[in-house]
Design an enzyme around this catalytic site. Structure first.
Site, PDB file in Angstrom:
ATOM      1  N   THR A 191       0.953  -1.006  -0.085  1.00 62.15           N
ATOM      2  CA  THR A 191      -0.027   0.016  -0.007  1.00 62.15           C
ATOM      3  C   THR A 191       0.836   1.277  -0.208  1.00 62.15           C
ATOM      4  OG1 THR A 191      -1.648  -1.259   1.290  1.00 62.15           O
ATOM      5  CG2 THR A 191      -1.883   1.113   1.126  1.00 62.15           C
ATOM      6  N   TYR A 251       4.894 -12.261   5.772  1.00 64.13           N
ATOM      7  CA  TYR A 251       3.954 -11.903   5.153  1.00 64.13           C
ATOM      8  C   TYR A 251       3.651 -12.956   4.130  1.00 64.13           C
ATOM      9  CZ  TYR A 251       1.262  -8.405   1.948  1.00 64.13           C
ATOM     10  OH  TYR A 251       0.164  -8.078   1.535  1.00 64.13           O
ATOM     11  N   LYS A 267       1.220 -12.179   8.619  1.00 62.83           N
ATOM     12  CA  LYS A 267       0.179 -11.378   7.963  1.00 62.83           C
ATOM     13  C   LYS A 267      -0.108 -12.367   6.905  1.00 62.83           C
ATOM     14  CE  LYS A 267      -1.232  -7.701   5.032  1.00 62.83           C
ATOM     15  NZ  LYS A 267      -0.767  -6.550   4.218  1.00 62.83           N
ATOM     16  N   ILE A 277      -3.700  -6.201   9.570  1.00 60.30           N
ATOM     17  CA  ILE A 277      -2.908  -5.388   8.776  1.00 60.30           C
ATOM     18  C   ILE A 277      -3.691  -4.806   7.809  1.00 60.30           C
ATOM     19  CG2 ILE A 277      -0.664  -4.810   7.429  1.00 60.30           C
ATOM     20  CD1 ILE A 277       0.958  -7.082   9.401  1.00 60.30           C
TER      21      ILE A 277
END
Length: 312
Positions: free
Chosen positions: A53, A139, A167, A206
């Site tokens: 992001t 992640y 995540k 998250i």
């Protein structure tokens, strides 16, 4: 486990924060600071610097590390600072992770090698190389990397003193499977985060949506509120109709939080959907948003595209 690792396992809401740009394409630290301050005031406990992001893949490492250092200097001690220092190159990931901790980040975000995929053993060795330097979130996002970090791989690193948790973007059942085995998980899917948190064992999320409505996402992480989750579903859908971060970038520009400047290859959401986005935010409540100007759909000509900093 280290004390720092254990403390980080308690964090409920981390925002994958946007990186805003100036008209010349350089990072807009003033706009960034206003956004982060709004996050803190609305209960966000941590931020990811330069994640997907935050367009870490479009930042130079100088920009990326400078933003980590800037955030530490400006907000250190008020919010957990997580630097996205992962890479598909082990040497690059190690280099960036060492630099990030030297600059004061509280944790790293590490990813398995994308594009140049490796074996399960190679994933373990790649992640362990980054875990040496401080607390880390792993992640798992197969939709972007093209390769799942399977539970049996996670189990090989879960007892590392710097392993915080995962995540996890593979959904409720994967989160439950890992949580039942003692692995802390944060949902990587905003439309599922509420159920993952309250019914499937996730510690928190998250989030991308928390750029827009941080206090509401915080409420979803601290109490079960099915009505609020249902109310936010149109916003989730709007934000993720296009590949992230196109939606959140456009919406923050519509709110006046960021200048309408995109680094390519990202571009704006079509006007018809921008008009719809205005109505969605009004229904949710603009007072919940970081609206630093007038909420408006903007015209196509208001947007600018750049390649990097110092654009002509």
């Amino acid at each position: 486990m280290t004390t720092a690792t254990m403390e980080l396992r308690k964090v409920r809401l981390i925002t994958a924060v946007k990186t805003p740009y100036l008209q010349d394409g350089n990072v807009d630290t003033e706009a960034f600071d206003k956004l982060v301050e709004h996050q803190i005031l609305n209960g966000v406990e941590g931020i990811i610097i330069g994640g997907t992001t935050g367009e870490g893949h479009l930042l130079s490492w100088d920009e990326h590390l400078c933003l980590i250092a800037h955030t530490k200097a400006k907000f250190g001690g008020r919010i957990v600072i997580v630097g996205n220092t992962g890479s598909n190159s082990t040497s690059e990931s190690v280099w960036a992770t060492k630099k990030g901790f030297a600059l004061g980040m509280d944790a790293s975000l590490l990813i398995n090698p994308y594009y140049g995929k490796t074996s399960d053993k190679g994933i373990v060795m790649h992640l362990e190389a980054g875990l040496r330097y401080g607390p880390a979130f792993i992640y798992n996002v197969p939709g972007r990397t093209g390769q799942d970090i399977k539970p049996e791989v996670i189990m090989q690193i879960k007892d590392h003193k710097h392993f915080i948790g995962v995540k996890e973007c593979m959904g409720h059942e994967r989160i439950k499977e890992l949580a039942d085995k003692g692995v802390c998980c944060w949902s990587g899917n905003d439309d599922q985060m509420h159920l993952s948190r309250h019914k499937y064992g996730a510690v928190g999320v998250i989030s991308v949506t928390s750029n827009i409505v941080p206090a509401l996402v915080k409420k979803l992480m601290t109490e079960q509120d099915d009505a609020l989750d249902a109310k936010l579903q149109p916003l989730y859908q709007w934000l993720f109709t296009d590949p992230n971060p196109i939606g959140v970038n456009t919406m923050l520009m519509m709110l006046g939080t960021a200048k309408p400047v995109f680094r390519l290859p990202y571009t704006f959401v079509p006007r018809e959907r921008r008009v719809q986005g205005v109505e969605i935010l009004k229904a949710v409540g603009v007072e919940s948003c970081p609206c630093f100007g007038e909420l408006k759909a903007l015209e196509d000509g208001d947007f600018k595209h750049v390649i990097d900093g110092d654009a002509p």
